[in-house]
Design an enzyme around this catalytic site. Structure first.
Site, PDB file in Angstrom:
ATOM      1  N   LYS A  13       0.741  -1.269  -0.204  1.00  0.00           N
ATOM      2  CA  LYS A  13      -0.008   0.279   0.003  1.00  0.00           C
ATOM      3  C   LYS A  13       0.850   1.441   0.044  1.00  0.00           C
ATOM      4  CE  LYS A  13      -2.251  -1.034   3.821  1.00  0.00           C
ATOM      5  NZ  LYS A  13      -1.705  -2.207   4.027  1.00  0.00           N
ATOM      6  N   ARG A  88      -9.404   1.156   8.627  1.00  0.00           N
ATOM      7  CA  ARG A  88      -9.108  -0.472   9.169  1.00  0.00           C
ATOM      8  C   ARG A  88     -10.411  -1.199   9.784  1.00  0.00           C
ATOM      9  NH1 ARG A  88      -3.415   0.266   9.002  1.00  0.00           N
ATOM     10  NH2 ARG A  88      -2.234  -1.658   9.309  1.00  0.00           N
ATOM     11  N   ARG A 127      12.176  -7.793   3.529  1.00  0.00           N
ATOM     12  CA  ARG A 127      12.300  -6.420   3.877  1.00  0.00           C
ATOM     13  C   ARG A 127      13.087  -6.156   5.301  1.00  0.00           C
ATOM     14  NH1 ARG A 127       6.458  -3.161   4.019  1.00  0.00           N
ATOM     15  NH2 ARG A 127       6.646  -3.840   6.128  1.00  0.00           N
ATOM     16  N   ARG A 139      11.031  -1.613  12.201  1.00  0.00           N
ATOM     17  CA  ARG A 139       9.896  -1.525  13.180  1.00  0.00           C
ATOM     18  C   ARG A 139       9.714  -2.711  14.217  1.00  0.00           C
ATOM     19  NH1 ARG A 139       5.231  -0.108   8.936  1.00  0.00           N
ATOM     20  NH2 ARG A 139       4.284  -1.531  10.312  1.00  0.00           N
ATOM     21  N   ARG A 150      -0.679  -9.233  13.061  1.00  0.00           N
ATOM     22  CA  ARG A 150      -1.399  -8.082  12.270  1.00  0.00           C
ATOM     23  C   ARG A 150      -2.283  -8.647  11.097  1.00  0.00           C
ATOM     24  NH1 ARG A 150       4.317  -5.934  10.789  1.00  0.00           N
ATOM     25  NH2 ARG A 150       3.059  -4.623   9.216  1.00  0.00           N
TER      26      ARG A 150
HETATM   27  P1  ADP Z   1       1.027  -2.310   7.902  1.00  0.00           P
HETATM   28  O1  ADP Z   1      -0.123  -1.965   6.852  1.00  0.00           O
HETATM   29  O2  ADP Z   1       2.102  -2.889   7.262  1.00  0.00           O
HETATM   30  O3  ADP Z   1       0.336  -3.208   9.014  1.00  0.00           O
HETATM   31  P2  ADP Z   1       0.934   0.422   9.366  1.00  0.00           P
HETATM   32  O4  ADP Z   1       2.049   1.271   9.406  1.00  0.00           O
HETATM   33  O5  ADP Z   1      -0.066   0.484   8.287  1.00  0.00           O
HETATM   34  O6  ADP Z   1       1.570  -0.878   8.836  1.00  0.00           O
HETATM   35  O7  ADP Z   1       0.322   0.120  10.640  1.00  0.00           O
HETATM   36  C1  ADP Z   1       1.123  -0.566  11.736  1.00  0.00           C
HETATM   37  C2  ADP Z   1       0.270  -0.354  12.959  1.00  0.00           C
HETATM   38  O8  ADP Z   1      -0.213   0.952  13.346  1.00  0.00           O
HETATM   39  C3  ADP Z   1      -0.979  -1.311  13.026  1.00  0.00           C
HETATM   40  O9  ADP Z   1      -0.758  -2.699  12.858  1.00  0.00           O
HETATM   41  C4  ADP Z   1      -1.836  -0.841  14.070  1.00  0.00           C
HETATM   42  O10 ADP Z   1      -1.401  -1.285  15.560  1.00  0.00           O
HETATM   43  C5  ADP Z   1      -1.585   0.519  13.796  1.00  0.00           C
HETATM   44  N1  ADP Z   1      -2.584   1.209  12.952  1.00  0.00           N
HETATM   45  C6  ADP Z   1      -2.039   1.826  11.687  1.00  0.00           C
HETATM   46  N2  ADP Z   1      -3.576   2.556  11.167  1.00  0.00           N
HETATM   47  C7  ADP Z   1      -4.385   1.977  12.158  1.00  0.00           C
HETATM   48  C8  ADP Z   1      -5.947   2.126  11.907  1.00  0.00           C
HETATM   49  N3  ADP Z   1      -6.451   2.965  10.909  1.00  0.00           N
HETATM   50  N4  ADP Z   1      -6.436   1.782  13.084  1.00  0.00           N
HETATM   51  C9  ADP Z   1      -6.120   1.129  14.089  1.00  0.00           C
HETATM   52  N5  ADP Z   1      -4.510   0.998  14.269  1.00  0.00           N
HETATM   53  C10 ADP Z   1      -4.050   1.460  13.208  1.00  0.00           C
END
Ligand code: ADP
Length: 200
Positions: A13, A88, A127, A139, A150
């Site tokens: 994404k 999400r 990665r 991370r 996740r």
């Molecule tokens: P990825 O898409 O690889 O999981 P992100 O950087 O989008 O990585 O998200 C990392 C973490 O941040 C998620 O696992 C969650 O804990 C939190 N997070 C990100 N966006 C949201 C959201 N919209 N609602 C709730 N938690 C979120």
């Protein structure tokens, strides 16, 4: 152009968002990045978010929605945006609908990036190795165990959005297993077919 990129962690994404924003001159809004920024400030809310994220769980809707609402109210969002990692949950999708509706705006499309999960886990592991080799900080939630959590959170809480946006007639899907350039080309082709594409 107002877009959502939807897909499991590691689907690409962020990579696709960065390419599309160059193409359309709009901004990318990654809730993962915004939450990591909030965590780095060390406030109690930020620390709470950090703890939840490192477990691979979702941060509560009210916190994420507040961050997105603030960000969407800034002038640089006027030309459009790509949301990466938000919404999400169905609750977040409904909050987003209200936020946009109150401004007289709506989404142009939700792009679902479809991937094979076994390959996804391999991608994230690759990665991590590449980042370690470059001496970059990995991370805390990019370990195989947390990635599985996740993915579980994605299936339980985020995947229902596929049906949600399908019913709203906004969903388009691309094959995220193609090479990066081809995924971008597929997305661009789909967006070109939208009735309002390029209309701002
Ligand atoms: P990825 O898409 O690889 O999981 P992100 O950087 O989008 O990585 O998200 C990392 C973490 O941040 C998620 O696992 C969650 O804990 C939190 N997070 C990100 N966006 C949201 C959201 N919209 N609602 C709730 N938690 C979120």
């Amino acid at each position: 152009m107002r877009l959502i990129l939807l897909g499991p962690p590691g689907a690409g994404k962020g990579t696709q968002a960065r390419r599309l924003l160059e193409r359309f001159g709009i901004i990318q809004l990654s809730t993962g990045d915004l939450l990591r920024e909030a965590a780095a400030t060390g406030t109690s809310a930020g620390l709470k978010a950090h703890e939840i994220m490192s477990r691979g769980e979702l941060v509560p809707d009210d916190m994420v929605v507040a961050i997105v609402a603030e960000r969407l109210s800034r002038p640089d969002c006027a030309k459009g945006f790509i949301l990466d990692g938000f919404p999400r949950t169905v609750g977040q999708a409904e909050a987003l609908y209200r936020l946009l509706h109150d401004k007289g705006l709506s989404l142009d499309a939700v792009v679902q990036i479809k991937v094979d999960e076994d390959i996804l886990v391999q991608r994230v592991e690759a990665r991590v190795k590449e980042m370690e080799a470059r001496g970059e900080t990995v991370r805390a939630d990019d370990t195989p165990l947390v990635l599985r959590r996740r993915l579980a959170a994605y299936h339980a809480q985020t995947e229902p959005l596929v049906d949600y946006y399908l019913r709203k007639g906004l969903l388009v899907s691309v094959d995220g297993m193609l090479p990066i350039d081809q995924v971008t080309a597929e997305i661009e082709a789909l967006l070109a077919k939208l009735p309002r594409a390029g209309a701002g």
